[in-house]
Design a protein around this motif. Structure first.
Motif, PDB file in Angstrom:
ATOM      1  N   ASP A  67      42.365  49.809  33.202  1.00 21.42           N
ATOM      2  CA  ASP A  67      42.604  50.475  34.498  1.00 21.42           C
ATOM      3  C   ASP A  67      41.480  50.163  35.337  1.00 21.42           C
ATOM      4  O   ASP A  67      41.703  50.068  36.684  1.00 21.42           O
ATOM      5  CB  ASP A  67      43.165  51.706  34.322  1.00 21.42           C
ATOM      6  CG  ASP A  67      44.053  51.898  33.582  1.00 21.42           C
ATOM      7  OD1 ASP A  67      45.220  51.390  33.794  1.00 21.42           O
ATOM      8  OD2 ASP A  67      44.157  52.850  32.450  1.00 21.42           O
ATOM      9  N   ARG A  68      40.369  50.120  34.869  1.00 23.07           N
ATOM     10  CA  ARG A  68      39.102  50.274  35.677  1.00 23.07           C
ATOM     11  C   ARG A  68      38.196  49.067  34.846  1.00 23.07           C
ATOM     12  O   ARG A  68      37.776  49.541  33.903  1.00 23.07           O
ATOM     13  CB  ARG A  68      38.171  51.561  35.634  1.00 23.07           C
ATOM     14  CG  ARG A  68      37.319  51.586  36.760  1.00 23.07           C
ATOM     15  CD  ARG A  68      36.787  52.808  37.198  1.00 23.07           C
ATOM     16  NE  ARG A  68      35.670  53.225  36.116  1.00 23.07           N
ATOM     17  CZ  ARG A  68      35.835  54.273  35.465  1.00 23.07           C
ATOM     18  NH1 ARG A  68      36.975  55.400  35.852  1.00 23.07           N
ATOM     19  NH2 ARG A  68      34.997  54.816  34.470  1.00 23.07           N
ATOM     20  N   LEU A  69      37.606  48.040  35.728  1.00 21.85           N
ATOM     21  CA  LEU A  69      36.796  46.923  35.069  1.00 21.85           C
ATOM     22  C   LEU A  69      35.661  47.008  35.901  1.00 21.85           C
ATOM     23  O   LEU A  69      35.558  46.969  37.049  1.00 21.85           O
ATOM     24  CB  LEU A  69      37.654  45.782  35.174  1.00 21.85           C
ATOM     25  CG  LEU A  69      36.748  44.435  34.771  1.00 21.85           C
ATOM     26  CD1 LEU A  69      36.744  44.380  33.246  1.00 21.85           C
ATOM     27  CD2 LEU A  69      37.802  43.139  35.149  1.00 21.85           C
ATOM     28  N   THR A  70      34.469  46.948  34.956  1.00 18.31           N
ATOM     29  CA  THR A  70      33.197  46.628  35.475  1.00 18.31           C
ATOM     30  C   THR A  70      32.529  45.345  34.794  1.00 18.31           C
ATOM     31  O   THR A  70      32.600  44.936  33.778  1.00 18.31           O
ATOM     32  CB  THR A  70      32.150  47.682  34.945  1.00 18.31           C
ATOM     33  OG1 THR A  70      32.726  49.067  35.303  1.00 18.31           O
ATOM     34  CG2 THR A  70      30.861  47.427  35.581  1.00 18.31           C
ATOM     35  N   ILE A  71      32.404  44.618  36.002  1.00 16.01           N
ATOM     36  CA  ILE A  71      31.772  43.151  35.777  1.00 16.01           C
ATOM     37  C   ILE A  71      30.209  43.312  35.674  1.00 16.01           C
ATOM     38  O   ILE A  71      29.629  43.558  36.919  1.00 16.01           O
ATOM     39  CB  ILE A  71      32.126  42.232  36.509  1.00 16.01           C
ATOM     40  CG1 ILE A  71      33.707  42.111  36.601  1.00 16.01           C
ATOM     41  CG2 ILE A  71      31.770  40.599  36.309  1.00 16.01           C
ATOM     42  CD1 ILE A  71      34.173  41.215  37.698  1.00 16.01           C
ATOM     43  N   ILE A  72      29.301  42.941  34.700  1.00 13.95           N
ATOM     44  CA  ILE A  72      27.896  43.058  34.812  1.00 13.95           C
ATOM     45  C   ILE A  72      27.501  41.471  34.772  1.00 13.95           C
ATOM     46  O   ILE A  72      27.761  40.790  33.938  1.00 13.95           O
ATOM     47  CB  ILE A  72      27.422  43.871  33.425  1.00 13.95           C
ATOM     48  CG1 ILE A  72      28.052  45.204  33.515  1.00 13.95           C
ATOM     49  CG2 ILE A  72      25.966  43.783  33.538  1.00 13.95           C
ATOM     50  CD1 ILE A  72      27.376  46.181  32.304  1.00 13.95           C
ATOM     51  N   LEU A  73      26.762  41.468  35.841  1.00 14.10           N
ATOM     52  CA  LEU A  73      26.241  39.871  36.061  1.00 14.10           C
ATOM     53  C   LEU A  73      24.955  39.789  35.545  1.00 14.10           C
ATOM     54  O   LEU A  73      23.977  40.533  36.055  1.00 14.10           O
ATOM     55  CB  LEU A  73      26.292  39.510  37.490  1.00 14.10           C
ATOM     56  CG  LEU A  73      26.260  38.134  37.884  1.00 14.10           C
ATOM     57  CD1 LEU A  73      26.926  38.082  39.186  1.00 14.10           C
ATOM     58  CD2 LEU A  73      24.766  37.830  38.124  1.00 14.10           C
ATOM     59  N   SER A  74      24.657  39.369  34.537  1.00 18.34           N
ATOM     60  CA  SER A  74      23.255  38.982  33.982  1.00 18.34           C
ATOM     61  C   SER A  74      22.388  37.933  34.714  1.00 18.34           C
ATOM     62  O   SER A  74      22.887  36.746  34.879  1.00 18.34           O
ATOM     63  CB  SER A  74      23.113  38.748  32.544  1.00 18.34           C
ATOM     64  OG  SER A  74      23.751  37.662  32.148  1.00 18.34           O
ATOM     65  N   ALA A  75      21.157  38.235  35.083  1.00 17.19           N
ATOM     66  CA  ALA A  75      20.634  37.238  35.985  1.00 17.19           C
ATOM     67  C   ALA A  75      18.997  37.423  35.969  1.00 17.19           C
ATOM     68  O   ALA A  75      18.525  38.293  35.140  1.00 17.19           O
ATOM     69  CB  ALA A  75      20.756  37.792  37.462  1.00 17.19           C
TER      70      ALA A  75
END
Length: 326
Positions: A30-38
């Motif tokens: 229902d709730r998505l978090t996208i973690i962008l590694s950089a």
């Protein structure tokens, strides 16, 4: 009960495989978090990639984990600690396409979902795209394409073949092309002398078209005129320059400057039919290109010769992918 999930990745750049992965994940939670590694050494800045992901997935939360000059974490427990810092609420599902997801999910006390692990549905790879974006163009989402795209812009006096050549090039190399917004503006404007603000309206319309159509076009984006040529129109119509308009000029990779040595074709919305005015328009355009340090090729001859010259320049532009700037 709300189901939460996280996806971890570099998305450098995001491709259609990533789009399929995230869209599938959105069906799982229902709730998505996208973690962008950089990191600071990444060839594509984190802020650019975050913007792409936010545009692609407006209902997800996009967070950047930038390690700066330090190497990215390699241990699942370190990543679990970082993710909990961003996402203190319980995480139900960890979603990805590689086997490290299993260990990361265990460290977070979550269920893993490995989607299309062998990239059978979308055999795309970010490293391949960075190495040769033109060869992998179909794998690029629309929002990413302008980062790699080259612009080839046609400028010059009226009735020199700009619209004709833009259409020819788009049909040969892939379109659509960006049309000249000044023509529809001229058709529907109130009669009378031009005001400076009207030239800004024309630039607004052109830039808006370009931003939209660039996401649909191929590796080369063809433009029939641009703000630089509108700045020339300002001098021809108003008798003086518009510095605030010229501040809006964004140079393409290359221009085709069409000379006026071709027969005039009447059109009810054209202004400068006299030979001396056509030459003045050409001279002002060339001077503007030189003043801005633009790269350009002069195109002359009959329509067949102009077409051959334009295709040759476009072919040369395709030989080397655009050098992306940070």
């Amino acid at each position: 009960m709300t189901t939460t999930g996280v996806i971890l990745g570099k998305f450098m750049p995001p491709h259609e495989g990533h789009v399929a992965l995230v869209r599938t994940a959105q069906h799982l939670v229902d709730r998505l978090t996208i973690i962008l590694s950089a990191s600071d050494s990444d060839p594509i800045p984190p802020a650019i990639r975050k913007g792409w992901m936010q545009d692609l997935f407006p209902h997800a939360v996009v967070i950047v984990q930038n390690s700066g000059a330090m190497p990215l974490p390699s241990d699942d427990k370190d990543w679990a600690r970082i993710i909990r810092g961003f996402h203190p609420e319980p995480i139900d599902r960890v979603i990805g396409s590689e086997d490290y997801i299993v260990q990361l999910a265990q460290a977070l006390g979550a269920q893993h979902f490995i989607l299309d692990p062998m990239w059978m549905a979308y055999p795309a790879d970010s490293a391949d795209i960075r190495a040769d974006p033109f060869a992998n163009w179909k794998s690029l989402p629309g929002v990413v394409r302008p980062w790699y795209q080259k612009r080839l812009t046609l400028v010059g006096p009226e009735s020199t073949g700009k619209s004709y050549l833009a259409d020819v090039l788009a049909q040969k190399f892939g379109g659509p092309y960006v049309p000249e917004y000044g023509r529809p503006y001229e058709k529907y404007r109130a009669p009378g002398e031009y005001r400076a603000e009207e030239l800004h309206f024309i630039v607004d319309g052109h830039v808006a078209h370009r931003k939209t159509l660039s996401m649909m076009a191929g590796p080369l984006l063809f433009e029939d005129t641009d703000p630089l040529l509108t700045a020339v129109w300002a001098e021809m119509l108003l008798g003086h320059t518009l510095p605030d308009l010229e501040a809006r000029i964004e140079l393409p990779e290359h221009y085709l400057l069409l000379d006026p040595n071709i027969p005039w074709e009447d059109d009810p919305i054209r202004y400068f039919a006299r030979a001396d005015l056509r030459q003045r328009f050409y001279d002002l355009t060339k001077a503007k290109l030189d003043a801005f340090g633009a790269e350009y090729t002069v195109v002359t001859g009959d329509y067949a010769t102009r077409q051959a010259s334009a295709i040759a320049v476009a072919t040369e532009l395709l030989r080397t992918p655009k050098r992306a700037t940070r």
